[in-house]
Write a protein that holds these residues in place. Sequence first.
Motif, PDB file in Angstrom:
ATOM      1  N   TYR A 171      63.510  36.035  66.338  1.00 21.84           N
ATOM      2  CA  TYR A 171      62.436  35.053  66.482  1.00 21.84           C
ATOM      3  C   TYR A 171      62.410  34.079  65.301  1.00 21.84           C
ATOM      4  O   TYR A 171      62.188  32.875  65.484  1.00 21.84           O
ATOM      5  CB  TYR A 171      61.084  35.760  66.598  1.00 21.84           C
ATOM      6  CG  TYR A 171      60.972  36.693  67.780  1.00 21.84           C
ATOM      7  CD1 TYR A 171      61.679  36.451  68.960  1.00 21.84           C
ATOM      8  CD2 TYR A 171      60.166  37.837  67.728  1.00 21.84           C
ATOM      9  CE1 TYR A 171      61.577  37.313  70.041  1.00 21.84           C
ATOM     10  CE2 TYR A 171      60.062  38.700  68.804  1.00 21.84           C
ATOM     11  CZ  TYR A 171      60.775  38.443  69.957  1.00 21.84           C
ATOM     12  OH  TYR A 171      60.677  39.291  71.028  1.00 21.84           O
ATOM     13  N   SER A 182      56.814  25.957  67.483  1.00 21.32           N
ATOM     14  CA  SER A 182      55.858  26.816  66.782  1.00 21.32           C
ATOM     15  C   SER A 182      55.938  28.228  67.324  1.00 21.32           C
ATOM     16  O   SER A 182      56.505  28.474  68.409  1.00 21.32           O
ATOM     17  CB  SER A 182      54.428  26.281  66.965  1.00 21.32           C
ATOM     18  OG  SER A 182      54.028  26.394  68.322  1.00 21.32           O
ATOM     19  N   ALA A 183      55.349  29.173  66.579  1.00 17.39           N
ATOM     20  CA  ALA A 183      55.320  30.561  67.034  1.00 17.39           C
ATOM     21  C   ALA A 183      54.532  30.683  68.336  1.00 17.39           C
ATOM     22  O   ALA A 183      54.881  31.473  69.218  1.00 17.39           O
ATOM     23  CB  ALA A 183      54.713  31.446  65.959  1.00 17.39           C
ATOM     24  N   ARG A 184      53.469  29.903  68.470  1.00 17.22           N
ATOM     25  CA  ARG A 184      52.681  29.954  69.701  1.00 17.22           C
ATOM     26  C   ARG A 184      53.511  29.498  70.903  1.00 17.22           C
ATOM     27  O   ARG A 184      53.450  30.100  71.977  1.00 17.22           O
ATOM     28  CB  ARG A 184      51.424  29.103  69.547  1.00 17.22           C
ATOM     29  CG  ARG A 184      50.505  29.129  70.778  1.00 17.22           C
ATOM     30  CD  ARG A 184      49.204  28.402  70.511  1.00 17.22           C
ATOM     31  NE  ARG A 184      48.429  29.089  69.505  1.00 17.22           N
ATOM     32  CZ  ARG A 184      47.647  30.139  69.745  1.00 17.22           C
ATOM     33  NH1 ARG A 184      47.558  30.612  70.975  1.00 17.22           N
ATOM     34  NH2 ARG A 184      46.970  30.708  68.784  1.00 17.22           N
ATOM     35  N   LYS A 185      54.282  28.420  70.742  1.00 22.83           N
ATOM     36  CA  LYS A 185      55.114  27.931  71.842  1.00 22.83           C
ATOM     37  C   LYS A 185      56.191  28.958  72.201  1.00 22.83           C
ATOM     38  O   LYS A 185      56.521  29.145  73.374  1.00 22.83           O
ATOM     39  CB  LYS A 185      55.756  26.599  71.459  1.00 22.83           C
ATOM     40  CG  LYS A 185      54.780  25.432  71.370  1.00 22.83           C
ATOM     41  CD  LYS A 185      54.156  25.134  72.722  1.00 22.83           C
ATOM     42  CE  LYS A 185      53.258  23.904  72.657  1.00 22.83           C
ATOM     43  NZ  LYS A 185      52.596  23.643  73.961  1.00 22.83           N
ATOM     44  N   SER A 187      55.858  32.175  71.767  1.00 21.59           N
ATOM     45  CA  SER A 187      55.121  33.246  72.426  1.00 21.59           C
ATOM     46  C   SER A 187      54.891  32.929  73.898  1.00 21.59           C
ATOM     47  O   SER A 187      55.066  33.789  74.775  1.00 21.59           O
ATOM     48  CB  SER A 187      53.778  33.461  71.722  1.00 21.59           C
ATOM     49  OG  SER A 187      52.945  34.318  72.456  1.00 21.59           O
ATOM     50  N   GLU A 188      54.521  31.695  74.188  1.00 23.28           N
ATOM     51  CA  GLU A 188      54.249  31.288  75.568  1.00 23.28           C
ATOM     52  C   GLU A 188      55.531  31.242  76.402  1.00 23.28           C
ATOM     53  O   GLU A 188      55.562  31.703  77.552  1.00 23.28           O
ATOM     54  CB  GLU A 188      53.566  29.922  75.576  1.00 23.28           C
ATOM     55  CG  GLU A 188      52.170  29.938  74.965  1.00 23.28           C
ATOM     56  CD  GLU A 188      51.601  28.535  74.790  1.00 23.28           C
ATOM     57  OE1 GLU A 188      52.353  27.561  75.057  1.00 23.28           O
ATOM     58  OE2 GLU A 188      50.434  28.403  74.375  1.00 23.28           O
ATOM     59  N   ASP A 193      53.602  38.817  73.120  1.00 28.17           N
ATOM     60  CA  ASP A 193      52.269  38.908  72.537  1.00 28.17           C
ATOM     61  C   ASP A 193      52.273  38.240  71.161  1.00 28.17           C
ATOM     62  O   ASP A 193      53.113  38.556  70.315  1.00 28.17           O
ATOM     63  CB  ASP A 193      51.858  40.381  72.408  1.00 28.17           C
ATOM     64  CG  ASP A 193      50.492  40.548  71.774  1.00 28.17           C
ATOM     65  OD1 ASP A 193      49.491  40.321  72.456  1.00 28.17           O
ATOM     66  OD2 ASP A 193      50.454  40.887  70.567  1.00 28.17           O
ATOM     67  N   LEU A 194      51.341  37.319  70.937  1.00 32.91           N
ATOM     68  CA  LEU A 194      51.346  36.526  69.703  1.00 32.91           C
ATOM     69  C   LEU A 194      51.143  37.394  68.467  1.00 32.91           C
ATOM     70  O   LEU A 194      51.766  37.156  67.424  1.00 32.91           O
ATOM     71  CB  LEU A 194      50.263  35.449  69.780  1.00 32.91           C
ATOM     72  CG  LEU A 194      50.256  34.412  68.648  1.00 32.91           C
ATOM     73  CD1 LEU A 194      51.594  33.672  68.592  1.00 32.91           C
ATOM     74  CD2 LEU A 194      49.121  33.406  68.847  1.00 32.91           C
ATOM     75  N   SER A 195      50.307  38.412  68.558  1.00 29.50           N
ATOM     76  CA  SER A 195      50.079  39.311  67.420  1.00 29.50           C
ATOM     77  C   SER A 195      51.347  40.097  67.095  1.00 29.50           C
ATOM     78  O   SER A 195      51.721  40.244  65.924  1.00 29.50           O
ATOM     79  CB  SER A 195      48.932  40.266  67.744  1.00 29.50           C
ATOM     80  OG  SER A 195      48.777  41.236  66.733  1.00 29.50           O
ATOM     81  N   GLY A 198      53.808  37.880  65.424  1.00 30.54           N
ATOM     82  CA  GLY A 198      53.483  37.658  64.015  1.00 30.54           C
ATOM     83  C   GLY A 198      53.967  38.797  63.132  1.00 30.54           C
ATOM     84  O   GLY A 198      54.489  38.561  62.033  1.00 30.54           O
TER      85      GLY A 198
END
Length: 322
Positions: A171, A182-185, A187-188, A193-195, A198
Amino acid sequence: MALKDKPKVDLSHIGLATVNRASGAKTAIGMHADALFRDEQVTAENIELKQKLAAFGDANPSRKLDPKLIKPSKWANRNELSYDGVEFAELKLEIESAGGNIQAIKVRPSKTVAGEYELVFGHRRHRACLELDIPVLAVIEDLVDSELFCQMDRENRARAALSPWEAGTTYAKALDEGLFPSARKLSEAASIDLSQLGKALALARLPADVINAFSNPLELQYRWAPLLTQAIQKDPDLILSRAKELLAAPVKLKAPQVLTRLLEGGGTVPPPAAKKVVVKGKDGQSAEIKLDPSKRSAVISLANIDPKRFSEVEKAIKALLS
């Protein structure tokens, strides 16, 4: 019955064609009917085949490839230690017994070398076939990098899940090289899972000395990420010095023991205070013992002790360590 009295027969009827085929007649009408019958059969078979193909949708057919022509992609996320365990040995034996991999791997045509392919998923199955020197069953699909990454990640999580360390480094590489903004993108796109993402990234961002303190980084766990990160943020010099000591130690500890050693007195846990113990004898002898749990050390000072009895002290320490 006279010839003129014979009943008329409708020669266009399919029954005549059947009689002619059975008797071997070569009449024009019979041959025409026979051809019509064959055309109807072909048409029916074509319709049936089209229906069967439609059931596959956009699926890509699989084919046997030379595993030497398949190279890992730059997003490959299997650490070399993944191929040393019992699980991989069992997979390799299973593939050898079956004469090849039953579950196809997925590849895409190489972007740089004609005739070669790039792995999408199935790294362990590919490695097994490569080592066995047998063709590997593969599905070929042309994918862009982001599609390759997401398919690879989902397949690995559905099968033999990556270790937290392998996932984190994969990742981190995807983000560092701009595959996702981004990490959110990420994740999606990959349904992560975003947590959890991380924590995986936190493991990947740990200093190299801390990672090297563990004899096998595949043993790192997600829940250790915040503990190590907090400890390093509070006292980086202490944690790094301990990591180097563990790396240089002749005896390698198990992963949970390494974690304990790294965190003792670091991070949010206050350092244990050094403890001093004084022992007095009946004839004026005395001993002072300084215990330092953070350093796992004990310093003994003896006063008015007959040197001839030092061997007893040595014997007691040996008995303690045995």
